[in-house]
Design a protein around this motif. Structure first.
Motif, mmCIF file in Angstrom:
data_model
loop_
_atom_site.group_PDB
_atom_site.id
_atom_site.type_symbol
_atom_site.label_atom_id
_atom_site.label_comp_id
_atom_site.label_asym_id
_atom_site.label_seq_id
_atom_site.Cartn_x
_atom_site.Cartn_y
_atom_site.Cartn_z
ATOM 1 N N UNK A 6 0.843 -1.199 0.000
ATOM 2 C CA UNK A 6 0.000 0.000 0.000
ATOM 3 C C UNK A 6 0.881 1.253 0.000
ATOM 4 N N UNK A 7 1.902 1.265 0.830
ATOM 5 C CA UNK A 7 2.804 2.421 0.889
ATOM 6 C C UNK A 7 3.539 2.605 -0.438
ATOM 7 N N UNK A 8 3.978 1.503 -1.046
ATOM 8 C CA UNK A 8 4.630 1.584 -2.355
ATOM 9 C C UNK A 8 3.689 2.186 -3.393
ATOM 10 N N UNK A 9 2.440 1.747 -3.363
ATOM 11 C CA UNK A 9 1.451 2.254 -4.314
ATOM 12 C C UNK A 9 1.230 3.745 -4.113
ATOM 13 N N UNK A 10 1.104 4.169 -2.874
ATOM 14 C CA UNK A 10 0.931 5.602 -2.597
ATOM 15 C C UNK A 10 2.125 6.392 -3.115
ATOM 16 N N UNK A 11 3.320 5.855 -2.950
ATOM 17 C CA UNK A 11 4.519 6.526 -3.446
ATOM 18 C C UNK A 11 4.540 6.638 -4.960
ATOM 19 N N UNK A 12 4.153 5.573 -5.632
ATOM 20 C CA UNK A 12 4.087 5.590 -7.097
ATOM 21 C C UNK A 12 3.055 6.608 -7.560
ATOM 22 N N UNK A 13 1.915 6.633 -6.894
ATOM 23 C CA UNK A 13 0.874 7.591 -7.271
ATOM 24 C C UNK A 13 1.320 9.027 -7.006
ATOM 25 N N UNK A 14 2.118 9.238 -5.966
ATOM 26 C CA UNK A 14 2.641 10.576 -5.698
ATOM 27 C C UNK A 14 3.624 10.996 -6.788
ATOM 28 N N UNK A 15 4.441 10.072 -7.260
ATOM 29 C CA UNK A 15 5.351 10.363 -8.370
ATOM 30 C C UNK A 15 4.553 10.706 -9.627
ATOM 31 N N UNK A 16 3.496 9.961 -9.857
ATOM 32 C CA UNK A 16 2.621 10.229 -10.993
ATOM 33 C C UNK A 16 2.000 11.614 -10.870
ATOM 34 N N UNK A 17 1.613 11.974 -9.663
ATOM 35 C CA UNK A 17 1.013 13.288 -9.436
ATOM 36 C C UNK A 17 1.996 14.401 -9.797
ATOM 37 N N UNK A 18 3.251 14.221 -9.422
ATOM 38 C CA UNK A 18 4.257 15.233 -9.745
ATOM 39 C C UNK A 18 4.434 15.356 -11.257
ATOM 40 N N UNK A 37 -5.281 9.613 -0.577
ATOM 41 C CA UNK A 37 -6.345 8.705 -0.144
ATOM 42 C C UNK A 37 -5.804 7.300 0.086
ATOM 43 N N UNK A 38 -5.009 6.808 -0.841
ATOM 44 C CA UNK A 38 -4.415 5.471 -0.693
ATOM 45 C C UNK A 38 -3.541 5.422 0.558
ATOM 46 N N UNK A 39 -2.727 6.438 0.770
ATOM 47 C CA UNK A 39 -1.868 6.469 1.954
ATOM 48 C C UNK A 39 -2.678 6.501 3.240
ATOM 49 N N UNK A 40 -3.716 7.319 3.266
ATOM 50 C CA UNK A 40 -4.542 7.459 4.463
ATOM 51 C C UNK A 40 -5.296 6.168 4.787
ATOM 52 N N UNK A 41 -5.934 5.602 3.797
ATOM 53 C CA UNK A 41 -6.673 4.346 4.028
ATOM 54 C C UNK A 41 -5.692 3.228 4.354
ATOM 55 N N UNK A 42 -4.532 3.255 3.713
ATOM 56 C CA UNK A 42 -3.531 2.222 3.972
ATOM 57 C C UNK A 42 -3.045 2.203 5.402
ATOM 58 N N UNK A 43 -3.010 3.363 6.048
ATOM 59 C CA UNK A 43 -2.584 3.428 7.449
ATOM 60 C C UNK A 43 -3.605 2.780 8.380
ATOM 61 N N UNK A 44 -4.836 2.663 7.908
ATOM 62 C CA UNK A 44 -5.917 2.079 8.722
ATOM 63 C C UNK A 44 -6.544 0.871 8.035
#
Length: 71
Positions: A6-18, A37-44
């Motif tokens: 999940x954290x990896x996915x959030x990181x990839x999506x953040x790179x995509x956002x940039x 959203x992915x990062x937040x839900x992933x934490x819980x």
């Protein structure tokens, strides 16, 4: 699904956002919001309803497939 995926996915999506922000600011905002959203839900992840967890797993699999990453 594991927290690392999940954290990896959030990181990839953040790179995509940039990258998206450089092309189109609104598209970059959408990508950044999805990453957050992915990062937040992933934490819980273990506390969210089953349908939300299933959707998150789908996003992780879709990003993995798009990037060619195999877990």
């Amino acid at each position: 699904m594991e927290a690392t995926a999940i954290a990896d996915t959030a990181g990839i999506l953040q790179q995509l956002a940039a990258a998206d922000h450089g092309l189109d600011a609104r598209r970059g905002e959408v990508s950044a919001a999805l990453a957050a959203l992915v990062a937040s839900v992933g934490q819980r992840y273990h506390l969210v309803p089953v349908d939300v967890a299933e959707r998150l797993a789908h996003v992780v699999r879709a990003v993995d497939a798009a990037t060619g990453y195999r877990r």
